[in-house]
Design a protein around this motif. Structure first.
Motif, PDB file in Angstrom:
ATOM      1  N   SER A 124       0.736  -1.189   0.040  1.00  0.00           N
ATOM      2  CA  SER A 124      -0.021  -0.046   0.217  1.00  0.00           C
ATOM      3  C   SER A 124       0.975   1.175  -0.093  1.00  0.00           C
ATOM      4  O   SER A 124       2.054   1.227   0.167  1.00  0.00           O
ATOM      5  N   VAL A 125       0.282   2.407  -0.004  1.00  0.00           N
ATOM      6  CA  VAL A 125       1.053   3.640  -0.268  1.00  0.00           C
ATOM      7  C   VAL A 125       1.692   3.960   1.283  1.00  0.00           C
ATOM      8  O   VAL A 125       2.849   4.564   1.075  1.00  0.00           O
ATOM      9  N   ASP A 126       1.280   3.261   2.424  1.00  0.00           N
ATOM     10  CA  ASP A 126       2.170   3.327   3.703  1.00  0.00           C
ATOM     11  C   ASP A 126       2.627   2.138   4.055  1.00  0.00           C
ATOM     12  O   ASP A 126       3.039   2.037   4.962  1.00  0.00           O
ATOM     13  N   ASP A 127       2.947   1.264   3.233  1.00  0.00           N
ATOM     14  CA  ASP A 127       3.224  -0.182   3.570  1.00  0.00           C
ATOM     15  C   ASP A 127       4.039  -0.820   2.285  1.00  0.00           C
ATOM     16  O   ASP A 127       3.489  -1.468   1.569  1.00  0.00           O
ATOM     17  N   PHE A 128       5.298  -0.096   2.277  1.00  0.00           N
ATOM     18  CA  PHE A 128       6.066  -0.666   1.217  1.00  0.00           C
ATOM     19  C   PHE A 128       7.542  -0.702   1.381  1.00  0.00           C
ATOM     20  O   PHE A 128       8.011  -0.057   2.570  1.00  0.00           O
TER      21      PHE A 128
ATOM     22  N   THR B  35       8.629   1.065   5.225  1.00  0.00           N
ATOM     23  CA  THR B  35       8.061   2.294   5.744  1.00  0.00           C
ATOM     24  C   THR B  35       7.619   1.680   7.267  1.00  0.00           C
ATOM     25  O   THR B  35       7.298   2.622   7.902  1.00  0.00           O
ATOM     26  N   LYS B  36       7.168   0.813   7.554  1.00  0.00           N
ATOM     27  CA  LYS B  36       6.994  -0.025   8.689  1.00  0.00           C
ATOM     28  C   LYS B  36       7.909  -0.947   9.388  1.00  0.00           C
ATOM     29  O   LYS B  36       8.663  -1.706   8.536  1.00  0.00           O
ATOM     30  N   PRO B  37       7.871  -1.265  10.457  1.00  0.00           N
ATOM     31  CA  PRO B  37       8.975  -2.323  10.970  1.00  0.00           C
ATOM     32  C   PRO B  37       8.274  -3.870  10.487  1.00  0.00           C
ATOM     33  O   PRO B  37       7.204  -4.200  10.927  1.00  0.00           O
ATOM     34  N   ARG B  38       8.920  -4.290   9.491  1.00  0.00           N
ATOM     35  CA  ARG B  38       8.592  -5.532   9.001  1.00  0.00           C
ATOM     36  C   ARG B  38       9.660  -6.205   8.211  1.00  0.00           C
ATOM     37  O   ARG B  38      10.888  -5.805   8.101  1.00  0.00           O
TER      38      ARG B  38
ATOM     39  N   VAL C  84       4.939   1.415  -7.358  1.00  0.00           N
ATOM     40  CA  VAL C  84       4.876   2.808  -6.553  1.00  0.00           C
ATOM     41  C   VAL C  84       5.948   3.781  -6.838  1.00  0.00           C
ATOM     42  O   VAL C  84       7.196   3.072  -7.455  1.00  0.00           O
ATOM     43  N   MET C  85       5.576   5.017  -6.933  1.00  0.00           N
ATOM     44  CA  MET C  85       6.482   5.918  -7.532  1.00  0.00           C
ATOM     45  C   MET C  85       6.508   6.934  -6.257  1.00  0.00           C
ATOM     46  O   MET C  85       5.745   7.252  -5.648  1.00  0.00           O
TER      47      MET C  85
ATOM     48  N   VAL D 200      10.544 -10.334  -3.262  1.00  0.00           N
ATOM     49  CA  VAL D 200       9.787  -9.322  -3.115  1.00  0.00           C
ATOM     50  C   VAL D 200       8.063  -9.774  -3.150  1.00  0.00           C
ATOM     51  O   VAL D 200       8.081 -10.936  -3.936  1.00  0.00           O
ATOM     52  N   THR D 201       7.478  -9.581  -2.149  1.00  0.00           N
ATOM     53  CA  THR D 201       6.153 -10.083  -2.186  1.00  0.00           C
ATOM     54  C   THR D 201       5.116  -8.898  -1.986  1.00  0.00           C
ATOM     55  O   THR D 201       5.501  -7.801  -1.969  1.00  0.00           O
ATOM     56  N   SER D 202       3.938  -9.295  -2.298  1.00  0.00           N
ATOM     57  CA  SER D 202       2.842  -8.370  -1.898  1.00  0.00           C
ATOM     58  C   SER D 202       1.406  -8.788  -1.626  1.00  0.00           C
ATOM     59  O   SER D 202       1.477 -10.244  -1.927  1.00  0.00           O
ATOM     60  N   ASN D 203       0.580  -8.352  -1.009  1.00  0.00           N
ATOM     61  CA  ASN D 203      -0.613  -8.927  -0.668  1.00  0.00           C
ATOM     62  C   ASN D 203      -1.902  -8.203  -1.622  1.00  0.00           C
ATOM     63  O   ASN D 203      -3.126  -8.274  -1.165  1.00  0.00           O
TER      64      ASN D 203
END
Length: 360
Positions: free
Chosen positions: A60-64, A87-90, A115-116, A151-154
């Protein structure tokens, strides 16, 4: 031209939206995670600004996440051992400090997520003025740039490890695409065609780049694969022309070779439209900058503390080229902004399966 692409996209999308575990061939990565990575993407891992993990998640825009150097170094000379910054602890990765980005656009399409953005990426150990490089799962040695990167995505409904992706990054701009779908005309490898590095983000991953100061999430139409231009239809099958950027190299016997010529397209065939956009003021993880090794919240080049200099098993640096065997050209920088040299190659999809011919 666009209507044909829309039909193909709709047909492929219908086969994916009904499930999240079965995908067309070439979409899902095989094998195991890289040796420095957790077994699966995990949110809420401990903060570790010296981490060597190389697992990105693009959700997402705040989880990448992005790949960037483990210590201050040009992208072109650190491609094989970049590490994950999120962008998050992950994912046991390093955390991107709040305030790094000045604008981000998150695009979800039926064939890829993209994402850009812009910002002060010197906070990710990229030197001021470094116009960057290109990272992808192939690389000179076939192990990826970086080696062991995943690289992963949900965005398809559950976490998936995707086979094809590409990232361009410099000291002040980035773009990353993860290819999540395919059909008989547009493979995941074609949608994430990674050997046009000198053309830059806006050419290879078209979208809304007039976004500095904006944080947005949008649905978007699908772009043609990078460098593909529809030219005709033969017996109901679209025919394309494509290009490979100009490159001069030296063989092991010392002889010099060049591929391509001076014909350079100025733009992609189309810039896809976006819709259903939602904006937000900023993105933030709320973690104090001092906890991330930053002494101040300065907007210029930031002073990191506690960063590591560790590398992968191979520290050879690579760049991308138009070689049909993958990336080559040690330490060659690329241009995130764009402006390369290309040559045209006819591409006919007579069988319904695209194959790009690159000549050396």
């Amino acid at each position: 031209m666009l209507s044909r692409l829309a039909v193909l996209v709709a047909l492929a999308a219908s086969s994916v939206t009904a499930q999240t575990t079965t995908f067309p061939e070439g979409v899902i990565a095989t094998g195991t995670q890289g040796p420095t990575n957790p077994a699966q993407p995990t949110l809420g891992t401990s903060i570790n600004q010296t981490s060597e993990a190389r697992l990105l998640s693009i959700n997402s825009v705040d989880d990448f996440c992005l790949f960037a150097p483990p210590a201050l170094q040009d992208i072109g000379n650190s491609e094989t051992y970049e590490v994950a910054w999120c962008t998050k602890p992950r994912n046991n990765a390093r955390v991107i400090p709040d305030g790094t980005f000045t604008g981000v656009s998150f695009l979800k399409t039926d064939f890829y997520v993209q994402v850009m953005g812009y910002g002060n990426l010197t906070r990710l150990n990229i030197p001021e003025g470094d116009y960057g490089g290109e990272l992808d799962p192939h690389g000179q040695f076939g192990d990826g740039n970086p080696i062991g990167g995943n690289v992963t995505s949900n965005v398809t409904g559950s976490n998936q490890n995707f086979a094809e992706w590409m990232q361009y990054i410099s000291y002040n701009q980035f773009c990353i695409r993860v290819c999540t779908n395919a059909n008989s005309t547009y493979s995941a490898a074609a949608m994430c065609w990674h050997e046009l590095d000198e053309m830059g983000c806006e050419f290879v991953m078209p979208g809304n780049y007039q976004l500095n100061g904006t944080f947005e999430s949008c649905d978007a139409d699908v772009a043609y694969p990078p460098g593909w231009y529809p030219t005709a239809t033969v017996n109901g099958t679209p025919v394309f022309s494509t290009f490979a950027q100009r490159y001069t190299g030296t063989l092991t016997d010392g002889s010099v070779y060049t591929v391509g010529d001076t014909a350079t397209p100025t733009a992609p065939y189309t810039v896809p439209s976006s819709s259903n956009c939602a904006t937000q003021a900023t993105i933030s993880n709320g973690i104090p900058l001092t906890s991330l090794g930053l002494a101040t919240a300065a907007t210029g080049t930031s002073a990191h503390t506690g960063t590591s200099t560790g590398k992968a098993a191979s520290s050879s640096s690579t760049g991308s080229s138009s070689s049909s065997t993958g990336s080559s050209g040690a330490g060659r920088s690329v241009n995130v902004v764009g402006g390369g040299q290309w040559f045209a190659v006819a591409l006919s999809l007579v069988s319904g399966v695209g194959a790009i011919a690159l000549f050396q």
